[in-house]
Scaffold this motif. Structure first.
Motif, PDB file in Angstrom:
ATOM      1  N   MET A 242      15.956 -21.161  -4.225  1.00  0.00           N
ATOM      2  CA  MET A 242      15.174 -22.244  -3.109  1.00  0.00           C
ATOM      3  C   MET A 242      16.147 -23.151  -2.366  1.00  0.00           C
ATOM      4  SD  MET A 242      11.990 -23.653  -4.979  1.00  0.00           S
ATOM      5  CE  MET A 242      11.409 -24.598  -3.495  1.00  0.00           C
ATOM      6  N   LEU A 243      17.292 -23.770  -3.123  1.00  0.00           N
ATOM      7  CA  LEU A 243      18.205 -24.392  -2.119  1.00  0.00           C
ATOM      8  C   LEU A 243      19.160 -23.699  -1.811  1.00  0.00           C
ATOM      9  CD1 LEU A 243      18.774 -27.252  -4.596  1.00  0.00           C
ATOM     10  CD2 LEU A 243      17.476 -27.432  -2.624  1.00  0.00           C
ATOM     11  N   LEU A 244      19.642 -22.550  -2.000  1.00  0.00           N
ATOM     12  CA  LEU A 244      20.703 -21.653  -1.362  1.00  0.00           C
ATOM     13  C   LEU A 244      19.997 -21.133  -0.219  1.00  0.00           C
ATOM     14  CD1 LEU A 244      22.171 -19.980  -4.333  1.00  0.00           C
ATOM     15  CD2 LEU A 244      23.431 -21.342  -2.610  1.00  0.00           C
ATOM     16  N   ASN A 245      18.671 -20.798  -0.123  1.00  0.00           N
ATOM     17  CA  ASN A 245      18.212 -20.149   0.928  1.00  0.00           C
ATOM     18  C   ASN A 245      17.184 -21.004   1.952  1.00  0.00           C
ATOM     19  OD1 ASN A 245      18.339 -17.260   0.790  1.00  0.00           O
ATOM     20  ND2 ASN A 245      17.780 -17.850  -1.431  1.00  0.00           N
ATOM     21  N   GLY A 246      17.160 -22.429   1.483  1.00  0.00           N
ATOM     22  CA  GLY A 246      16.427 -23.267   2.309  1.00  0.00           C
ATOM     23  C   GLY A 246      15.008 -22.971   2.493  1.00  0.00           C
ATOM     24  N   TRP A 247      14.430 -22.558   1.213  1.00  0.00           N
ATOM     25  CA  TRP A 247      13.279 -22.336   1.029  1.00  0.00           C
ATOM     26  C   TRP A 247      12.422 -23.362   0.460  1.00  0.00           C
ATOM     27  CZ3 TRP A 247      14.053 -17.076  -2.085  1.00  0.00           C
ATOM     28  CH2 TRP A 247      14.489 -16.175  -0.987  1.00  0.00           C
ATOM     29  N   ASP A 248      11.281 -23.850   1.039  1.00  0.00           N
ATOM     30  CA  ASP A 248      10.063 -24.706   0.276  1.00  0.00           C
ATOM     31  C   ASP A 248       9.291 -23.690  -0.464  1.00  0.00           C
ATOM     32  OD1 ASP A 248       8.412 -23.981   2.112  1.00  0.00           O
ATOM     33  OD2 ASP A 248       8.692 -25.707   3.174  1.00  0.00           O
ATOM     34  N   GLU A 249       8.291 -24.202  -1.076  1.00  0.00           N
ATOM     35  CA  GLU A 249       7.455 -23.330  -1.910  1.00  0.00           C
ATOM     36  C   GLU A 249       6.520 -22.605  -0.905  1.00  0.00           C
ATOM     37  OE1 GLU A 249       5.738 -26.616  -4.104  1.00  0.00           O
ATOM     38  OE2 GLU A 249       6.837 -25.785  -5.989  1.00  0.00           O
ATOM     39  N   ILE A 250       6.418 -22.930   0.413  1.00  0.00           N
ATOM     40  CA  ILE A 250       5.459 -22.179   1.339  1.00  0.00           C
ATOM     41  C   ILE A 250       6.338 -20.901   1.712  1.00  0.00           C
ATOM     42  CG2 ILE A 250       4.214 -22.022   3.517  1.00  0.00           C
ATOM     43  CD1 ILE A 250       3.656 -25.105   3.027  1.00  0.00           C
TER      44      ILE A 250
ATOM     45  N   PHE B 232      27.616 -27.890 -13.861  1.00  0.00           N
ATOM     46  CA  PHE B 232      26.356 -28.226 -14.000  1.00  0.00           C
ATOM     47  C   PHE B 232      25.550 -27.140 -14.185  1.00  0.00           C
ATOM     48  CE2 PHE B 232      27.037 -28.306  -9.491  1.00  0.00           C
ATOM     49  CZ  PHE B 232      25.880 -27.544  -8.996  1.00  0.00           C
ATOM     50  N   ASN B 233      24.210 -27.365 -14.871  1.00  0.00           N
ATOM     51  CA  ASN B 233      23.330 -26.298 -14.909  1.00  0.00           C
ATOM     52  C   ASN B 233      22.116 -26.348 -14.039  1.00  0.00           C
ATOM     53  OD1 ASN B 233      24.428 -24.734 -17.179  1.00  0.00           O
ATOM     54  ND2 ASN B 233      23.811 -26.437 -18.310  1.00  0.00           N
ATOM     55  N   ILE B 234      21.556 -25.506 -13.529  1.00  0.00           N
ATOM     56  CA  ILE B 234      20.606 -25.370 -12.620  1.00  0.00           C
ATOM     57  C   ILE B 234      19.464 -24.359 -12.848  1.00  0.00           C
ATOM     58  CG2 ILE B 234      21.752 -24.419 -10.662  1.00  0.00           C
ATOM     59  CD1 ILE B 234      19.899 -26.329  -8.683  1.00  0.00           C
ATOM     60  N   ASP B 235      18.231 -24.695 -12.824  1.00  0.00           N
ATOM     61  CA  ASP B 235      17.131 -23.672 -12.826  1.00  0.00           C
ATOM     62  C   ASP B 235      17.395 -22.556 -11.980  1.00  0.00           C
ATOM     63  OD1 ASP B 235      14.299 -22.304 -12.273  1.00  0.00           O
ATOM     64  OD2 ASP B 235      14.019 -23.504 -13.994  1.00  0.00           O
ATOM     65  N   PRO B 236      17.717 -21.223 -12.242  1.00  0.00           N
ATOM     66  CA  PRO B 236      17.710 -20.341 -11.115  1.00  0.00           C
ATOM     67  C   PRO B 236      16.760 -20.333  -9.863  1.00  0.00           C
ATOM     68  CG  PRO B 236      17.966 -19.324 -13.427  1.00  0.00           C
ATOM     69  CD  PRO B 236      17.432 -20.743 -13.589  1.00  0.00           C
ATOM     70  N   TYR B 237      15.498 -20.630 -10.326  1.00  0.00           N
ATOM     71  CA  TYR B 237      14.567 -20.709  -9.556  1.00  0.00           C
ATOM     72  C   TYR B 237      14.641 -21.533  -8.308  1.00  0.00           C
ATOM     73  CZ  TYR B 237       9.681 -21.794  -7.542  1.00  0.00           C
ATOM     74  OH  TYR B 237       8.720 -22.362  -6.663  1.00  0.00           O
TER      75      TYR B 237
ATOM     76  N   HIS C 233      13.045 -35.794  -9.801  1.00  0.00           N
ATOM     77  CA  HIS C 233      13.910 -34.622  -9.830  1.00  0.00           C
ATOM     78  C   HIS C 233      13.390 -33.465  -9.145  1.00  0.00           C
ATOM     79  CE1 HIS C 233      15.782 -31.356 -12.280  1.00  0.00           C
ATOM     80  NE2 HIS C 233      16.905 -31.905 -11.810  1.00  0.00           N
ATOM     81  N   ASN C 234      12.085 -33.185  -9.393  1.00  0.00           N
ATOM     82  CA  ASN C 234      11.183 -32.003  -8.861  1.00  0.00           C
ATOM     83  C   ASN C 234      11.051 -32.257  -7.369  1.00  0.00           C
ATOM     84  OD1 ASN C 234      11.027 -30.578 -11.241  1.00  0.00           O
ATOM     85  ND2 ASN C 234       9.050 -31.782 -11.494  1.00  0.00           N
ATOM     86  N   ASN C 235      10.729 -33.318  -7.000  1.00  0.00           N
ATOM     87  CA  ASN C 235      10.591 -33.775  -5.432  1.00  0.00           C
ATOM     88  C   ASN C 235      11.882 -33.557  -4.649  1.00  0.00           C
ATOM     89  OD1 ASN C 235       7.803 -34.179  -5.361  1.00  0.00           O
ATOM     90  ND2 ASN C 235       8.114 -36.354  -5.720  1.00  0.00           N
ATOM     91  N   CYS C 236      13.225 -33.640  -5.256  1.00  0.00           N
ATOM     92  CA  CYS C 236      14.411 -33.572  -4.707  1.00  0.00           C
ATOM     93  C   CYS C 236      14.517 -32.085  -4.228  1.00  0.00           C
ATOM     94  CB  CYS C 236      15.492 -33.760  -5.685  1.00  0.00           C
ATOM     95  SG  CYS C 236      15.704 -35.730  -5.695  1.00  0.00           S
ATOM     96  N   PHE C 237      14.127 -31.160  -5.246  1.00  0.00           N
ATOM     97  CA  PHE C 237      14.085 -29.804  -4.879  1.00  0.00           C
ATOM     98  C   PHE C 237      13.378 -29.348  -3.729  1.00  0.00           C
ATOM     99  CE2 PHE C 237      15.682 -29.492  -9.464  1.00  0.00           C
ATOM    100  CZ  PHE C 237      17.047 -29.052  -9.222  1.00  0.00           C
ATOM    101  N   LYS C 238      12.227 -29.831  -3.692  1.00  0.00           N
ATOM    102  CA  LYS C 238      11.126 -29.545  -2.813  1.00  0.00           C
ATOM    103  C   LYS C 238      11.512 -30.096  -1.378  1.00  0.00           C
ATOM    104  CE  LYS C 238       7.482 -29.462  -6.250  1.00  0.00           C
ATOM    105  NZ  LYS C 238       6.075 -29.955  -6.590  1.00  0.00           N
ATOM    106  N   ASN C 239      12.594 -31.050  -1.324  1.00  0.00           N
ATOM    107  CA  ASN C 239      12.844 -31.685  -0.095  1.00  0.00           C
ATOM    108  C   ASN C 239      14.248 -31.297   0.298  1.00  0.00           C
ATOM    109  OD1 ASN C 239      10.524 -33.348   0.859  1.00  0.00           O
ATOM    110  ND2 ASN C 239      10.636 -33.723  -1.058  1.00  0.00           N
ATOM    111  N   GLY C 240      14.847 -30.169  -0.340  1.00  0.00           N
ATOM    112  CA  GLY C 240      16.234 -29.746   0.136  1.00  0.00           C
ATOM    113  C   GLY C 240      17.291 -30.672  -0.473  1.00  0.00           C
TER     114      GLY C 240
ATOM    115  N   LEU D  76      27.192 -25.154  -4.909  1.00  0.00           N
ATOM    116  CA  LEU D  76      25.987 -24.820  -5.867  1.00  0.00           C
ATOM    117  C   LEU D  76      25.954 -23.469  -6.533  1.00  0.00           C
ATOM    118  CD1 LEU D  76      23.068 -25.267  -6.786  1.00  0.00           C
ATOM    119  CD2 LEU D  76      22.213 -24.731  -4.313  1.00  0.00           C
ATOM    120  N   GLU D  77      26.450 -22.401  -5.604  1.00  0.00           N
ATOM    121  CA  GLU D  77      26.518 -21.051  -6.016  1.00  0.00           C
ATOM    122  C   GLU D  77      27.500 -21.029  -7.351  1.00  0.00           C
ATOM    123  OE1 GLU D  77      25.792 -17.481  -6.256  1.00  0.00           O
ATOM    124  OE2 GLU D  77      25.211 -18.145  -4.348  1.00  0.00           O
ATOM    125  N   ALA D  78      28.590 -21.755  -7.417  1.00  0.00           N
ATOM    126  CA  ALA D  78      29.566 -21.678  -8.435  1.00  0.00           C
ATOM    127  C   ALA D  78      28.905 -22.639  -9.538  1.00  0.00           C
ATOM    128  CB  ALA D  78      30.960 -22.025  -8.163  1.00  0.00           C
ATOM    129  N   GLN D  79      28.002 -23.751  -9.337  1.00  0.00           N
ATOM    130  CA  GLN D  79      27.867 -24.874  -9.946  1.00  0.00           C
ATOM    131  C   GLN D  79      28.805 -25.706 -10.651  1.00  0.00           C
ATOM    132  OE1 GLN D  79      23.890 -21.883 -11.622  1.00  0.00           O
ATOM    133  NE2 GLN D  79      24.769 -23.281 -13.197  1.00  0.00           N
TER     134      GLN D  79
END
Length: 196
Positions: free
Chosen positions: A168-176, A159-164, A108-115, A144-147
């Motif tokens: 990240m996904l809306l902006n295309g950001w990874d942790e770096i 669906f629910n999603i952590d705001p953090y 689950h966490n790896n999905c977010f980290k990879n877009g 995603l914006e409307a969930q």
């Protein structure tokens, strides 16, 4: 990473529980050193026979699902080992969204980290979507914006999603790249820091 917000696609209905990372990407394909090229090996032993021929009744080999960007499965998707190759293979194949009632935590966490957007819906909701998708190609819009997940029949699933992770996904950001948002503050801290 590519930003993600709205994804319109027919779903690929993978009506299986406990799909583990060995089934997503088998160990013999982990020798690559790049993060790309794994899509052709996604669900390899379900997609191909021992001679390398497509198994015609497997969902991803059916023409109506070949260009799907939304994978729908059952409980405990991504269980097994913690290999990051599993989301790499899913993304490289072309999926941007995976919907299931539950996911293994590391996957689950790896999905977010990879877009990839992993969406948790209830078991009943997933059963309903899978049934529609197995009966006939079922197009949905993931917002995603409307969930929301909205079917072409007008049915809306929320669906629910952590705001953090959402940001990240809306902006295309990874942790770096997220860290770089604080570059000025980091620089200011470093300039004030006393070195002994």
């Amino acid at each position: 990473m590519e930003p993600i917000n709205i994804v319109n696609s027919v779903i690929a209905p993978l009506d299986r529980k406990n799909v583990d990372t060995d089934q997503i990407i088998s160990k013999e394909f982990l020798k690559r050193i790049e993060r790309t090229g794994f899509g052709r090996f996604l669900f390899y032993h379900w997609r191909f026979d021992e001679q390398g021929n497509e198994i015609s009744d497997f969902v991803l080999n059916k023409p109506e699902y070949k260009n799907s960007q939304i994978l729908v499965a059952q409980d405990n998707f991504g269980c097994g080992s913690s290999r990051e190759h599993a989301p790499w293979a899913i993304l490289d194949y072309g999926f941007r969204v995976v919907i299931a009632p539950s996911f293994a935590d590391i996957f689950h966490n790896n999905c977010f980290k990879n877009g990839i957007l992993p969406i948790k819906l209830t078991e009943t909701e997933c059963d309903e979507i899978l049934a529609k998708g197995l009966k006939a190609p079922y197009d949905v819009e993931v917002n995603l914006e409307a969930q929301t997940v909205t079917g072409n029949d007008g049915k809306v699933y929320s669906f629910n999603i952590d705001p953090y992770y959402k940001q990240m996904l809306l902006n295309g950001w990874d942790e770096i790249s997220l860290t770089f948002q604080y570059e000025d503050q980091i620089r200011a801290f470093e300039e004030k820091r006393v070195v002994y």
